[in-house]
Scaffold this motif. Structure first.
Motif, PDB file in Angstrom:
ATOM      1  N   LYS A 200       3.006   2.208  -9.126  1.00 44.52           N
ATOM      2  CA  LYS A 200       1.778   2.074  -8.082  1.00 44.52           C
ATOM      3  C   LYS A 200       1.924   3.091  -7.194  1.00 44.52           C
ATOM      4  CE  LYS A 200       1.082  -2.722  -9.115  1.00 44.52           C
ATOM      5  NZ  LYS A 200       0.910  -4.041  -8.705  1.00 44.52           N
ATOM      6  N   TYR A 217      -3.671   1.182  -4.418  1.00 38.15           N
ATOM      7  CA  TYR A 217      -3.244   1.369  -5.791  1.00 38.15           C
ATOM      8  C   TYR A 217      -4.607   0.965  -6.645  1.00 38.15           C
ATOM      9  CZ  TYR A 217      -1.625   0.808 -10.570  1.00 38.15           C
ATOM     10  OH  TYR A 217      -1.601   0.661 -11.921  1.00 38.15           O
ATOM     11  N   GLU A 221      -7.023   3.207  -8.972  1.00 32.51           N
ATOM     12  CA  GLU A 221      -7.340   2.810 -10.423  1.00 32.51           C
ATOM     13  C   GLU A 221      -8.917   2.546 -10.900  1.00 32.51           C
ATOM     14  OE1 GLU A 221      -4.731   2.224 -13.399  1.00 32.51           O
ATOM     15  OE2 GLU A 221      -4.001   3.865 -11.928  1.00 32.51           O
ATOM     16  N   LYS A 258     -10.853   7.992 -13.662  1.00 32.76           N
ATOM     17  CA  LYS A 258     -10.232   7.213 -12.435  1.00 32.76           C
ATOM     18  C   LYS A 258     -10.028   8.104 -11.303  1.00 32.76           C
ATOM     19  CE  LYS A 258      -7.965   3.773 -15.259  1.00 32.76           C
ATOM     20  NZ  LYS A 258      -6.402   3.065 -15.607  1.00 32.76           N
TER      21      LYS A 258
END
Length: 381
Positions: A200, A217, A221, A258
Protein backbone atom coordinates in the motif's frame (compact mmCIF):
# COMPACT_ATOMS: atom_id res chain seq x y z
CA UNK A 1 -17.98 -10.87 -27.77
CA UNK A 2 -16.77 -13.38 -30.38
CA UNK A 3 -14.96 -16.66 -29.92
CA UNK A 4 -14.35 -19.08 -32.77
CA UNK A 5 -12.45 -19.61 -36.02
CA UNK A 6 -11.27 -16.59 -38.04
CA UNK A 7 -13.98 -15.05 -40.18
CA UNK A 8 -13.73 -15.48 -43.94
CA UNK A 9 -14.23 -12.65 -46.39
CA UNK A 10 -17.92 -12.19 -47.09
CA UNK A 11 -18.97 -14.42 -44.18
CA UNK A 12 -22.02 -12.92 -42.42
CA UNK A 13 -21.64 -12.27 -38.71
CA UNK A 14 -23.32 -10.40 -35.89
CA UNK A 15 -20.77 -7.99 -34.43
CA UNK A 16 -22.79 -7.56 -31.24
CA UNK A 17 -20.75 -5.62 -28.68
CA UNK A 18 -17.38 -6.52 -30.18
CA UNK A 19 -15.60 -3.41 -31.46
CA UNK A 20 -13.14 -5.60 -33.34
CA UNK A 21 -15.92 -7.37 -35.28
CA UNK A 22 -17.54 -4.05 -36.13
CA UNK A 23 -14.37 -2.99 -37.93
CA UNK A 24 -13.82 -6.40 -39.53
CA UNK A 25 -17.43 -6.47 -40.75
CA UNK A 26 -17.13 -2.85 -42.00
CA UNK A 27 -20.15 -1.83 -39.93
CA UNK A 28 -17.93 0.81 -38.34
CA UNK A 29 -14.97 2.44 -40.09
CA UNK A 30 -12.89 5.52 -39.45
CA UNK A 31 -14.37 8.01 -41.92
CA UNK A 32 -12.29 9.87 -44.48
CA UNK A 33 -12.40 13.60 -43.62
CA UNK A 34 -14.75 15.60 -45.78
CA UNK A 35 -12.11 18.29 -46.27
CA UNK A 36 -8.42 18.90 -45.63
CA UNK A 37 -7.07 21.85 -43.67
CA UNK A 38 -5.30 24.35 -45.94
CA UNK A 39 -1.85 25.69 -45.07
CA UNK A 40 0.20 28.69 -46.10
CA UNK A 41 3.20 28.52 -43.75
CA UNK A 42 5.84 25.84 -43.45
CA UNK A 43 9.27 24.82 -42.23
CA UNK A 44 11.56 23.56 -44.96
CA UNK A 45 14.57 21.27 -44.96
CA UNK A 46 16.88 21.74 -47.93
CA UNK A 47 19.63 19.40 -49.09
CA UNK A 48 18.80 16.50 -46.75
CA UNK A 49 21.44 13.87 -47.53
CA UNK A 50 21.74 11.96 -44.25
CA UNK A 51 22.06 8.16 -44.63
CA UNK A 52 20.21 7.22 -47.83
CA UNK A 53 18.48 10.58 -48.42
CA UNK A 54 19.21 11.93 -51.91
CA UNK A 55 19.82 15.63 -51.11
CA UNK A 56 16.06 16.24 -51.06
CA UNK A 57 14.16 19.45 -50.29
CA UNK A 58 10.99 18.99 -48.21
CA UNK A 59 8.41 21.44 -46.87
CA UNK A 60 6.57 20.54 -43.65
CA UNK A 61 3.27 22.47 -43.39
CA UNK A 62 2.43 24.22 -40.11
CA UNK A 63 -0.81 24.06 -38.10
CA UNK A 64 -2.05 20.97 -39.95
CA UNK A 65 -1.72 17.19 -39.62
CA UNK A 66 1.06 15.79 -41.83
CA UNK A 67 2.01 12.13 -42.28
CA UNK A 68 5.43 11.02 -43.49
CA UNK A 69 5.08 7.63 -45.18
CA UNK A 70 7.12 5.10 -47.13
CA UNK A 71 8.32 1.53 -46.88
CA UNK A 72 10.65 0.58 -44.02
CA UNK A 73 14.13 1.86 -44.78
CA UNK A 74 12.95 4.60 -47.14
CA UNK A 75 14.49 7.39 -45.01
CA UNK A 76 11.56 8.59 -42.89
CA UNK A 77 13.37 8.54 -39.54
CA UNK A 78 16.54 9.96 -41.07
CA UNK A 79 14.58 12.95 -42.34
CA UNK A 80 12.19 13.56 -39.45
CA UNK A 81 14.11 12.49 -36.34
CA UNK A 82 17.76 12.81 -37.30
CA UNK A 83 17.49 16.05 -39.27
CA UNK A 84 14.25 17.98 -38.62
CA UNK A 85 13.89 17.28 -34.88
CA UNK A 86 17.56 17.77 -34.00
CA UNK A 87 17.95 20.86 -36.18
CA UNK A 88 14.85 22.54 -34.73
CA UNK A 89 15.85 21.59 -31.19
CA UNK A 90 19.12 23.45 -31.70
CA UNK A 91 17.36 26.32 -33.47
CA UNK A 92 15.16 26.88 -30.41
CA UNK A 93 17.92 26.17 -27.86
CA UNK A 94 16.11 23.20 -26.30
CA UNK A 95 18.95 21.93 -24.15
CA UNK A 96 21.47 19.31 -25.19
CA UNK A 97 20.45 18.09 -28.62
CA UNK A 98 22.37 15.63 -30.84
CA UNK A 99 23.96 17.04 -33.96
CA UNK A 100 21.49 16.77 -36.85
CA UNK A 101 22.15 14.58 -39.88
CA UNK A 102 23.65 16.13 -42.99
CA UNK A 103 21.51 18.84 -44.61
CA UNK A 104 22.10 22.30 -46.06
CA UNK A 105 19.72 24.58 -44.18
CA UNK A 106 16.32 25.19 -42.58
CA UNK A 107 13.94 27.53 -44.37
CA UNK A 108 10.40 28.84 -44.05
CA UNK A 109 8.42 30.32 -41.20
CA UNK A 110 10.59 29.37 -38.23
CA UNK A 111 9.09 32.24 -36.22
CA UNK A 112 5.63 30.65 -36.35
CA UNK A 113 6.46 28.03 -33.71
CA UNK A 114 8.28 28.23 -30.39
CA UNK A 115 9.72 24.74 -30.18
CA UNK A 116 9.58 21.09 -31.17
CA UNK A 117 8.51 18.03 -29.17
CA UNK A 118 9.33 14.42 -30.02
CA UNK A 119 6.61 12.21 -28.55
CA UNK A 120 8.26 8.79 -28.72
CA UNK A 121 7.72 5.45 -26.99
CA UNK A 122 10.48 5.75 -24.39
CA UNK A 123 9.43 5.28 -20.72
CA UNK A 124 7.78 8.32 -19.13
CA UNK A 125 10.00 8.43 -16.04
CA UNK A 126 13.42 7.38 -14.86
CA UNK A 127 12.17 6.34 -11.39
CA UNK A 128 10.16 3.16 -10.83
CA UNK A 129 7.85 5.27 -8.64
CA UNK A 130 6.81 7.47 -11.56
CA UNK A 131 3.32 6.86 -12.89
CA UNK A 132 0.74 8.46 -15.21
CA UNK A 133 -0.85 10.67 -12.55
CA UNK A 134 2.48 12.17 -11.46
CA UNK A 135 3.59 12.68 -15.06
CA UNK A 136 0.56 14.80 -15.99
CA UNK A 137 0.85 16.73 -12.67
CA UNK A 138 -2.57 15.64 -11.39
CA UNK A 139 -1.06 14.06 -8.27
CA UNK A 140 -0.15 17.49 -6.87
CA UNK A 141 -3.85 18.30 -6.53
CA UNK A 142 -4.62 14.86 -5.10
CA UNK A 143 -1.99 15.36 -2.38
CA UNK A 144 -3.37 18.84 -1.70
CA UNK A 145 -6.89 17.44 -1.36
CA UNK A 146 -5.83 14.81 1.18
CA UNK A 147 -3.74 17.29 3.19
CA UNK A 148 -6.89 19.42 3.63
CA UNK A 149 -8.89 16.62 5.24
CA UNK A 150 -9.69 16.98 9.00
CA UNK A 151 -7.60 14.00 10.14
CA UNK A 152 -4.60 15.25 8.16
CA UNK A 153 -4.87 18.76 9.63
CA UNK A 154 -5.27 17.40 13.14
CA UNK A 155 -2.05 15.41 12.79
CA UNK A 156 -0.08 18.02 10.87
CA UNK A 157 0.16 16.05 7.62
CA UNK A 158 1.12 18.28 4.69
CA UNK A 159 1.43 17.65 0.97
CA UNK A 160 4.75 15.85 1.37
CA UNK A 161 3.26 13.18 3.63
CA UNK A 162 1.26 11.88 0.66
CA UNK A 163 4.26 11.68 -1.64
CA UNK A 164 6.03 8.38 -2.30
CA UNK A 165 9.15 10.18 -3.50
CA UNK A 166 10.27 11.70 -0.20
CA UNK A 167 10.36 10.51 3.41
CA UNK A 168 7.56 11.41 5.77
CA UNK A 169 4.51 9.39 4.90
CA UNK A 170 5.79 6.73 2.56
CA UNK A 171 6.67 3.22 3.73
CA UNK A 172 10.34 3.27 4.78
CA UNK A 173 10.80 -0.40 3.91
CA UNK A 174 9.93 -0.17 0.19
CA UNK A 175 10.38 3.62 -0.09
CA UNK A 176 6.90 4.09 -1.48
CA UNK A 177 7.10 1.49 -4.24
CA UNK A 178 4.85 -1.10 -2.63
CA UNK A 179 7.28 -3.84 -3.67
CA UNK A 180 10.84 -4.81 -2.84
CA UNK A 181 13.37 -6.21 -5.27
CA UNK A 182 15.44 -9.19 -4.21
CA UNK A 183 18.60 -9.31 -6.29
CA UNK A 184 19.59 -12.81 -7.39
CA UNK A 185 23.23 -13.17 -8.33
CA UNK A 186 22.83 -15.62 -11.21
CA UNK A 187 19.09 -15.34 -11.93
CA UNK A 188 16.55 -12.65 -12.70
CA UNK A 189 15.67 -10.37 -9.78
CA UNK A 190 12.58 -11.35 -7.78
CA UNK A 191 9.90 -8.70 -7.09
CA UNK A 192 7.96 -9.24 -3.85
CA UNK A 193 5.10 -7.33 -2.24
CA UNK A 194 6.41 -5.26 0.65
CA UNK A 195 5.64 -7.07 3.91
CA UNK A 196 5.67 -3.85 5.93
CA UNK A 197 2.94 -1.94 4.02
CA UNK A 198 1.50 -4.94 2.16
CA UNK A 199 1.86 -3.13 -1.12
CA UNK A 200 0.00 0.00 0.00
CA UNK A 201 3.08 2.23 -0.23
CA UNK A 202 2.28 4.43 2.78
CA UNK A 203 2.46 4.29 6.58
CA UNK A 204 -0.70 3.11 8.40
CA UNK A 205 -1.35 6.57 9.89
CA UNK A 206 -1.31 8.15 6.43
CA UNK A 207 -3.78 5.55 5.18
CA UNK A 208 -6.16 6.65 7.93
CA UNK A 209 -6.68 9.95 6.11
CA UNK A 210 -9.76 9.55 3.94
CA UNK A 211 -11.62 11.58 1.38
CA UNK A 212 -15.19 10.35 0.86
CA UNK A 213 -14.23 7.02 2.50
CA UNK A 214 -11.22 6.52 0.20
CA UNK A 215 -7.59 6.68 1.35
CA UNK A 216 -4.65 7.61 -0.86
CA UNK A 217 -3.97 3.96 -1.77
CA UNK A 218 -7.60 3.50 -2.86
CA UNK A 219 -7.28 6.51 -5.15
CA UNK A 220 -4.08 5.25 -6.76
CA UNK A 221 -5.74 1.88 -7.41
CA UNK A 222 -8.57 3.51 -9.37
CA UNK A 223 -8.55 3.43 -13.15
CA UNK A 224 -8.56 6.76 -14.95
CA UNK A 225 -12.24 6.37 -15.81
CA UNK A 226 -13.17 5.45 -12.21
CA UNK A 227 -11.21 8.41 -10.86
CA UNK A 228 -12.85 10.87 -13.28
CA UNK A 229 -16.31 9.65 -12.26
CA UNK A 230 -15.36 9.76 -8.57
CA UNK A 231 -13.87 13.24 -8.43
CA UNK A 232 -16.35 14.85 -10.82
CA UNK A 233 -19.23 13.70 -8.61
CA UNK A 234 -18.09 15.99 -5.75
CA UNK A 235 -18.37 19.75 -5.45
CA UNK A 236 -14.96 20.72 -4.03
CA UNK A 237 -13.01 22.85 -6.54
CA UNK A 238 -9.89 20.72 -6.03
CA UNK A 239 -11.79 17.51 -6.77
CA UNK A 240 -13.26 19.03 -9.92
CA UNK A 241 -9.81 20.19 -11.00
CA UNK A 242 -8.42 16.68 -10.53
CA UNK A 243 -11.14 15.27 -12.78
CA UNK A 244 -10.31 17.88 -15.43
CA UNK A 245 -6.59 17.07 -15.26
CA UNK A 246 -7.32 13.37 -15.76
CA UNK A 247 -9.55 13.92 -18.80
CA UNK A 248 -6.66 14.02 -21.33
CA UNK A 249 -5.69 10.46 -20.31
CA UNK A 250 -9.22 9.34 -21.14
CA UNK A 251 -9.18 11.30 -24.41
CA UNK A 252 -6.09 9.43 -25.66
CA UNK A 253 -7.62 6.02 -24.89
CA UNK A 254 -6.00 5.30 -21.52
CA UNK A 255 -9.13 5.15 -19.40
CA UNK A 256 -8.24 1.61 -18.28
CA UNK A 257 -4.83 2.23 -16.67
CA UNK A 258 -4.54 2.79 -12.92
CA UNK A 259 -3.50 6.17 -11.57
CA UNK A 260 -0.63 4.67 -9.59
CA UNK A 261 0.48 2.16 -12.20
CA UNK A 262 4.26 2.04 -12.42
CA UNK A 263 5.71 3.58 -15.57
CA UNK A 264 7.82 0.45 -16.03
CA UNK A 265 4.63 -1.59 -16.63
CA UNK A 266 3.41 0.64 -19.46
CA UNK A 267 3.97 -0.42 -23.06
CA UNK A 268 5.77 1.87 -25.49
CA UNK A 269 2.47 2.92 -27.06
CA UNK A 270 0.93 3.64 -23.66
CA UNK A 271 3.94 5.74 -22.63
CA UNK A 272 3.62 7.71 -25.84
CA UNK A 273 -0.03 8.44 -25.19
CA UNK A 274 0.68 9.51 -21.58
CA UNK A 275 3.09 12.08 -23.03
CA UNK A 276 0.42 13.22 -25.46
CA UNK A 277 -2.04 13.56 -22.56
CA UNK A 278 0.50 15.71 -20.71
CA UNK A 279 0.75 18.12 -23.65
CA UNK A 280 -3.02 18.21 -24.01
CA UNK A 281 -3.33 19.12 -20.33
CA UNK A 282 -1.04 22.15 -20.69
CA UNK A 283 -1.87 23.25 -24.23
CA UNK A 284 -3.28 26.61 -23.13
CA UNK A 285 0.04 27.62 -21.52
CA UNK A 286 2.32 26.66 -24.43
CA UNK A 287 3.55 28.60 -27.41
CA UNK A 288 2.73 26.97 -30.74
CA UNK A 289 4.86 23.86 -31.21
CA UNK A 290 5.64 21.17 -33.73
CA UNK A 291 4.75 17.74 -32.31
CA UNK A 292 6.52 14.77 -33.90
CA UNK A 293 5.04 11.30 -33.32
CA UNK A 294 6.95 8.18 -34.30
CA UNK A 295 4.44 5.48 -35.32
CA UNK A 296 1.82 6.42 -32.68
CA UNK A 297 -0.59 3.63 -33.73
CA UNK A 298 1.78 0.85 -32.62
CA UNK A 299 -0.21 -1.52 -30.40
CA UNK A 300 -3.44 0.43 -30.84
CA UNK A 301 -6.85 -1.00 -31.63
CA UNK A 302 -8.67 0.76 -34.47
CA UNK A 303 -11.14 2.10 -31.90
CA UNK A 304 -8.25 3.79 -30.06
CA UNK A 305 -6.93 5.28 -33.31
CA UNK A 306 -10.15 7.29 -33.48
CA UNK A 307 -9.39 8.75 -30.05
CA UNK A 308 -5.83 9.49 -31.12
CA UNK A 309 -7.10 11.42 -34.15
CA UNK A 310 -9.37 13.51 -31.89
CA UNK A 311 -6.35 14.33 -29.74
CA UNK A 312 -4.41 15.43 -32.82
CA UNK A 313 -7.33 17.67 -33.78
CA UNK A 314 -7.33 19.18 -30.29
CA UNK A 315 -3.65 20.11 -30.63
CA UNK A 316 -4.13 21.60 -34.10
CA UNK A 317 -7.15 23.63 -32.95
CA UNK A 318 -4.84 25.34 -30.45
CA UNK A 319 -2.40 26.36 -33.18
CA UNK A 320 0.06 23.48 -32.88
CA UNK A 321 1.39 21.29 -35.70
CA UNK A 322 1.22 17.49 -35.79
CA UNK A 323 3.74 15.47 -37.81
CA UNK A 324 3.66 11.67 -37.71
CA UNK A 325 5.89 8.98 -39.15
CA UNK A 326 3.38 6.23 -39.87
CA UNK A 327 2.55 3.03 -41.77
CA UNK A 328 -1.09 2.67 -40.68
CA UNK A 329 -3.36 3.69 -43.56
CA UNK A 330 -6.32 4.39 -41.25
CA UNK A 331 -4.27 7.23 -39.80
CA UNK A 332 -2.63 8.32 -43.06
CA UNK A 333 -5.99 8.72 -44.84
CA UNK A 334 -7.00 11.30 -42.20
CA UNK A 335 -3.90 13.50 -42.68
CA UNK A 336 -4.18 16.91 -44.29
CA UNK A 337 -0.87 16.44 -46.11
CA UNK A 338 1.28 13.40 -46.93
CA UNK A 339 5.01 13.26 -47.68
CA UNK A 340 5.93 9.88 -49.19
CA UNK A 341 9.57 8.78 -49.31
CA UNK A 342 10.97 5.94 -51.38
CA UNK A 343 10.24 4.43 -53.75
CA UNK A 344 12.09 1.51 -52.15
CA UNK A 345 14.34 0.89 -49.15
CA UNK A 346 18.04 1.50 -48.61
CA UNK A 347 19.83 2.64 -51.77
CA UNK A 348 16.53 2.43 -53.65
CA UNK A 349 14.88 4.89 -51.25
CA UNK A 350 15.70 8.36 -49.98
CA UNK A 351 13.77 10.31 -52.62
CA UNK A 352 10.68 12.45 -52.04
CA UNK A 353 8.18 10.66 -54.27
CA UNK A 354 5.02 12.57 -53.41
CA UNK A 355 3.81 15.63 -51.49
CA UNK A 356 0.10 16.36 -51.38
CA UNK A 357 -3.25 15.18 -50.10
CA UNK A 358 -4.07 11.52 -49.38
CA UNK A 359 -6.52 11.53 -52.32
CA UNK A 360 -3.71 12.41 -54.69
CA UNK A 361 -1.42 9.75 -53.24
CA UNK A 362 -4.12 7.09 -53.68
CA UNK A 363 -4.02 7.87 -57.40
CA UNK A 364 -0.34 6.89 -57.58
CA UNK A 365 -0.35 3.20 -58.48
CA UNK A 366 3.42 3.35 -58.96
CA UNK A 367 3.99 3.90 -55.23
CA UNK A 368 3.59 1.25 -52.52
CA UNK A 369 1.86 3.72 -50.18
CA UNK A 370 -0.51 4.79 -52.93
CA UNK A 371 -1.57 1.20 -53.56
CA UNK A 372 -2.07 0.57 -49.84
CA UNK A 373 -4.10 3.76 -49.47
CA UNK A 374 -6.52 2.70 -52.21
CA UNK A 375 -8.21 0.28 -49.82
CA UNK A 376 -9.11 3.24 -47.58
CA UNK A 377 -9.88 6.04 -50.05
CA UNK A 378 -12.14 5.65 -53.10
CA UNK A 379 -10.20 6.27 -56.29
CA UNK A 380 -11.78 8.09 -59.23
CA UNK A 381 -11.23 6.05 -62.39
Amino acid sequence: MYQGPPLQQGQPCDPGESRTLRFLANTHVIPVPGSRLPWNSYIGVEGASHNNLKAIDVKFPLQVFTAVTGVSGSGKSSLVRDILYCALGREYNQGRMPAPGKFRRLTGDLHRIGGVELVDQNPIGKSSRSNPVTYIKAYDDIRKLFSEQPYARMNGYGHSHFSFNIEGGRCPECQGEGVVKVEMQFMADVILTCESCRGKRFLPDILEVRYKDRNIYDILEMTVREAIDFFSSHDEPTARRIAERLMPLDQVGLSYIKLGQSSSSLSGGESQRVKLAYFLSRENSMTNRLFIFDEPTTGLHVYDIEKLLKSFSALISKGHTVLVVEHNMDLVKCADWVIDLGPGAGDEGGSCCYCGTPEGLAQRSDLATGLALRSKIPVQQ
